[in-house]
Design a protein around this motif. Structure first.
Motif, PDB file in Angstrom:
ATOM      1  N   TRP A   1      29.117  38.179  36.022  1.00  0.00           N
ATOM      2  CA  TRP A   1      29.971  37.127  36.569  1.00  0.00           C
ATOM      3  C   TRP A   1      29.822  35.837  35.778  1.00  0.00           C
ATOM      4  O   TRP A   1      28.704  35.448  35.398  1.00  0.00           O
ATOM      5  CB  TRP A   1      29.604  36.871  38.027  1.00  0.00           C
ATOM      6  N   VAL A   2      30.948  35.174  35.535  1.00  0.00           N
ATOM      7  CA  VAL A   2      30.972  33.906  34.802  1.00  0.00           C
ATOM      8  C   VAL A   2      31.734  32.886  35.640  1.00  0.00           C
ATOM      9  O   VAL A   2      32.894  33.105  36.002  1.00  0.00           O
ATOM     10  CB  VAL A   2      31.649  34.062  33.423  1.00  0.00           C
ATOM     11  N   GLN A   3      31.095  31.799  35.953  1.00  0.00           N
ATOM     12  CA  GLN A   3      31.744  30.755  36.745  1.00  0.00           C
ATOM     13  C   GLN A   3      32.967  30.208  36.024  1.00  0.00           C
ATOM     14  O   GLN A   3      32.935  29.924  34.837  1.00  0.00           O
ATOM     15  CB  GLN A   3      30.765  29.615  37.023  1.00  0.00           C
ATOM     16  N   GLY A   4      34.080  30.095  36.766  1.00  0.00           N
ATOM     17  CA  GLY A   4      35.305  29.546  36.215  1.00  0.00           C
ATOM     18  C   GLY A   4      36.180  30.531  35.484  1.00  0.00           C
ATOM     19  O   GLY A   4      37.295  30.190  35.074  1.00  0.00           O
ATOM     20  N   GLN A   5      35.704  31.776  35.325  1.00  0.00           N
ATOM     21  CA  GLN A   5      36.535  32.802  34.677  1.00  0.00           C
ATOM     22  C   GLN A   5      37.487  33.411  35.692  1.00  0.00           C
ATOM     23  O   GLN A   5      37.130  33.610  36.846  1.00  0.00           O
ATOM     24  CB  GLN A   5      35.642  33.884  34.070  1.00  0.00           C
ATOM     25  N   TRP A   6      38.713  33.681  35.288  1.00  0.00           N
ATOM     26  CA  TRP A   6      39.708  34.253  36.199  1.00  0.00           C
ATOM     27  C   TRP A   6      39.425  35.741  36.398  1.00  0.00           C
ATOM     28  O   TRP A   6      39.230  36.488  35.451  1.00  0.00           O
ATOM     29  CB  TRP A   6      41.115  34.068  35.648  1.00  0.00           C
ATOM     30  N   TYR A   7      39.388  36.151  37.670  1.00  0.00           N
ATOM     31  CA  TYR A   7      39.174  37.558  38.008  1.00  0.00           C
ATOM     32  C   TYR A   7      40.342  38.064  38.847  1.00  0.00           C
ATOM     33  O   TYR A   7      40.789  37.385  39.784  1.00  0.00           O
ATOM     34  CB  TYR A   7      37.875  37.739  38.790  1.00  0.00           C
TER      35      TYR A   7
ATOM     36  N   ILE B   1      35.055  44.193  38.892  1.00  0.00           N
ATOM     37  CA  ILE B   1      33.685  44.412  39.351  1.00  0.00           C
ATOM     38  C   ILE B   1      32.755  43.574  38.492  1.00  0.00           C
ATOM     39  O   ILE B   1      32.854  43.588  37.263  1.00  0.00           O
ATOM     40  CB  ILE B   1      33.304  45.902  39.263  1.00  0.00           C
ATOM     41  N   VAL B   2      31.878  42.823  39.153  1.00  0.00           N
ATOM     42  CA  VAL B   2      30.955  41.957  38.430  1.00  0.00           C
ATOM     43  C   VAL B   2      29.535  42.184  38.925  1.00  0.00           C
ATOM     44  O   VAL B   2      29.303  42.689  40.022  1.00  0.00           O
ATOM     45  CB  VAL B   2      31.319  40.464  38.596  1.00  0.00           C
TER      46      VAL B   2
ATOM     47  N   HIS C   1      40.521  39.711  46.100  1.00  0.00           N
ATOM     48  CA  HIS C   1      41.724  38.955  45.759  1.00  0.00           C
ATOM     49  C   HIS C   1      41.489  38.261  44.421  1.00  0.00           C
ATOM     50  O   HIS C   1      40.352  37.974  44.048  1.00  0.00           O
ATOM     51  CB  HIS C   1      42.046  37.903  46.828  1.00  0.00           C
ATOM     52  N   ASP C   2      42.582  37.980  43.698  1.00  0.00           N
ATOM     53  CA  ASP C   2      42.482  37.193  42.476  1.00  0.00           C
ATOM     54  C   ASP C   2      41.794  35.867  42.792  1.00  0.00           C
ATOM     55  O   ASP C   2      42.032  35.268  43.852  1.00  0.00           O
ATOM     56  CB  ASP C   2      43.876  36.892  41.903  1.00  0.00           C
ATOM     57  N   ASN C   3      40.945  35.409  41.872  1.00  0.00           N
ATOM     58  CA  ASN C   3      40.291  34.123  42.096  1.00  0.00           C
ATOM     59  C   ASN C   3      39.789  33.546  40.778  1.00  0.00           C
ATOM     60  O   ASN C   3      39.507  34.287  39.844  1.00  0.00           O
ATOM     61  CB  ASN C   3      39.139  34.268  43.095  1.00  0.00           C
TER      62      ASN C   3
ATOM     63  N   TYR D   1      37.271  36.774  48.941  1.00  0.00           N
ATOM     64  CA  TYR D   1      37.453  36.952  47.507  1.00  0.00           C
ATOM     65  C   TYR D   1      36.588  38.068  46.930  1.00  0.00           C
ATOM     66  O   TYR D   1      36.998  38.756  46.003  1.00  0.00           O
ATOM     67  CB  TYR D   1      37.163  35.638  46.771  1.00  0.00           C
ATOM     68  N   TRP D   2      35.381  38.250  47.459  1.00  0.00           N
ATOM     69  CA  TRP D   2      34.478  39.261  46.911  1.00  0.00           C
ATOM     70  C   TRP D   2      33.839  40.058  48.041  1.00  0.00           C
ATOM     71  O   TRP D   2      33.582  39.518  49.113  1.00  0.00           O
ATOM     72  CB  TRP D   2      33.363  38.601  46.103  1.00  0.00           C
ATOM     73  N   ASP D   3      33.561  41.315  47.769  1.00  0.00           N
ATOM     74  CA  ASP D   3      32.822  42.152  48.698  1.00  0.00           C
ATOM     75  C   ASP D   3      31.684  42.832  47.943  1.00  0.00           C
ATOM     76  O   ASP D   3      31.862  43.200  46.771  1.00  0.00           O
ATOM     77  CB  ASP D   3      33.722  43.231  49.317  1.00  0.00           C
ATOM     78  N   PRO D   4      30.540  43.036  48.576  1.00  0.00           N
ATOM     79  CA  PRO D   4      29.482  43.811  47.919  1.00  0.00           C
ATOM     80  C   PRO D   4      29.997  45.180  47.516  1.00  0.00           C
ATOM     81  O   PRO D   4      30.852  45.767  48.201  1.00  0.00           O
ATOM     82  CB  PRO D   4      28.406  43.913  49.002  1.00  0.00           C
ATOM     83  N   TYR D   5      29.479  45.710  46.419  1.00  0.00           N
ATOM     84  CA  TYR D   5      29.977  46.972  45.886  1.00  0.00           C
ATOM     85  C   TYR D   5      28.817  47.817  45.381  1.00  0.00           C
ATOM     86  O   TYR D   5      27.862  47.300  44.810  1.00  0.00           O
ATOM     87  CB  TYR D   5      30.951  46.695  44.739  1.00  0.00           C
ATOM     88  N   ASN D   6      28.898  49.125  45.628  1.00  0.00           N
ATOM     89  CA  ASN D   6      27.887  50.040  45.129  1.00  0.00           C
ATOM     90  C   ASN D   6      28.320  50.544  43.768  1.00  0.00           C
ATOM     91  O   ASN D   6      29.207  51.382  43.668  1.00  0.00           O
ATOM     92  CB  ASN D   6      27.706  51.197  46.108  1.00  0.00           C
ATOM     93  N   CYS D   7      27.686  50.032  42.720  1.00  0.00           N
ATOM     94  CA  CYS D   7      28.107  50.371  41.369  1.00  0.00           C
ATOM     95  C   CYS D   7      27.406  51.613  40.831  1.00  0.00           C
ATOM     96  O   CYS D   7      27.585  51.981  39.692  1.00  0.00           O
ATOM     97  CB  CYS D   7      27.844  49.197  40.423  1.00  0.00           C
ATOM     98  N   ASN D   8      26.601  52.261  41.634  1.00  0.00           N
ATOM     99  CA  ASN D   8      25.969  53.504  41.211  1.00  0.00           C
ATOM    100  C   ASN D   8      26.876  54.667  41.552  1.00  0.00           C
ATOM    101  O   ASN D   8      27.144  54.933  42.710  1.00  0.00           O
ATOM    102  CB  ASN D   8      24.614  53.681  41.905  1.00  0.00           C
ATOM    103  N   GLY D   9      27.349  55.358  40.543  1.00  0.00           N
ATOM    104  CA  GLY D   9      28.249  56.474  40.814  1.00  0.00           C
ATOM    105  C   GLY D   9      29.649  56.006  41.121  1.00  0.00           C
ATOM    106  O   GLY D   9      30.353  56.595  41.913  1.00  0.00           O
ATOM    107  N   GLY D  10      30.068  54.897  40.537  1.00  0.00           N
ATOM    108  CA  GLY D  10      31.455  54.459  40.682  1.00  0.00           C
ATOM    109  C   GLY D  10      31.828  54.159  42.107  1.00  0.00           C
ATOM    110  O   GLY D  10      32.859  54.581  42.582  1.00  0.00           O
TER     111      GLY D  10
END
Length: 340
Positions: A28-34, A39-40, A51-53, A64-73
């Protein structure tokens, strides 16, 4: 109408499979458009943009963001089959395509419309989830288990409609351990069961309620009595139809009947509320389950003003009993804090 989960058979040259290894993310980078679906990695945890932010901190707001399980997609496991999108080719509901490096699933039959034109025809899809939708619904909840939970359900409430809707909310039943994922889907379905009499009622039985806040700038274009309860969460009030429609890219304010005529849309409105709304509570039902607050807080977020704090203990017990039944079917413990 319900979206059938039929997938176009790809040719040998175009068939591809995506293995469920670690998902693709950026720091994640502050100020970058997502854009929605990005996924960050932030402070050693993963988040997916709802949502876009413009680079808001992933811990500031679950809007704007939700926790995500990045293990196994995203916890899905397995693979999904897709074809590269071809303009003008006919796609049936449930077809999965790759377009400009992203995956999409057809919500309705269409003659090759661009996947980015409208969420009525296409929705972003997590192709690491094995076609289960969202956090791998097919692995977390099988169709046999769904049928066991709802032996007398209305045929409108299809398993394929649920899994199609889950593709739009990858954090749902896709966050945390397998136990947490199963607890969340059991909690959601228990509440939906309570709201609909076991997924029997598609529309509210008593439709003589004036569920219109005419002070809203968009008003009630379909009349003050058009926004009664529909679908698994019994979506009610003009402002909820408006907000759900805004999130899903659908004009539900002018077409509230879609919630009772299209299974995927109906399920999506329920998951929209579950994942984004706090209602009379202090957290979304999704966050209540994945952050350990417990099933009781999901009740508070859905109907706490009428049922919690002794308001209607019989209704609370009904929800809790159904949740206990469903976690039993899924083979996981119910956890603590069942009551509100």
């Amino acid at each position: 109408m319900a979206a059938a989960m039929a997938v176009i058979a790809p040719t040998a040259a175009s068939q591809a499979e995506v293995s469920a290894q670690a998902c693709t993310y950026t720091n994640w980078v502050q100020g970058q458009w997502y854009t929605a679906g990005s996924i960050v990695k932030f402070e050693n945890a993963y988040y997916i943009a709802e949502h876009d932010n413009p680079g808001y901190s992933p811990t500031v707001s679950t809007w704007y963001w939700d926790p995500y399980n990045c293990n196994g997609g995203g916890g899905g496991g397995g693979t999904c089959t897709y074809t590269d999108w071809v303009q003008g080719q006919w796609y049936t509901a449930g077809s999965i395509v790759r377009f400009e490096g992203s995956f999409y699933i057809a919500e309705h039959d269409n003659p090759g419309y661009s996947p980015t034109v409208s969420t009525w025809y296409w929705d972003p899809y997590n192709c690491n989830g094995g076609g289960g939708g969202g956090g791998g619904g097919g692995a977390i909840l099988t169709e046999a288990q769904f049928n066991q939970m709802f032996p007398s359900r209305n045929s409108f409430y299809t398993y394929s409609g649920l899994t199609a809707a889950m593709a739009s909310f990858p954090a749902f039943a896709g966050t945390g351990s397998d136990t947490v994922k199963k607890q969340e889907i059991a909690a959601a379905l228990a509440n939906f069961s309570h709201e609909t009499g076991g997924l029997v009622h598609v529309e509210e039985i008593n439709k003589n309620n004036d569920l219109c806040d005419e002070s809203r700038p968009y008003g009630c274009p379909r009349g003050t009595y058009a926004y009664y309860g529909r679908g698994p969460i019994q979506l009610s009030w003009n402002f909820n139809y408006y907000s759900a429609g805004q999130h899903l890219g659908l004009d539900l304010l002018n077409n509230p009947g879609w919630v009772a005529s299209d299974a995927a849309i109906s399920w999506k409105t329920a998951l929209w509320y579950w994942n984004t709304q706090t209602g009379p509570g202090t957290m979304t039902p999704h966050n209540a389950m994945v952050n350990g607050a417990g099933f009781g807080e999901t009740i508070r977020s859905i109907n706490g003003s009428l049922e919690c704090n002794g308001g209607n203990p019989a209704q609370v017990q009904s929800r809790v009993s159904k949740y206990q039944q469903f976690v039993g079917i899924l083979g996981v413990p119910a956890g603590a804090n069942l009551y509100c």
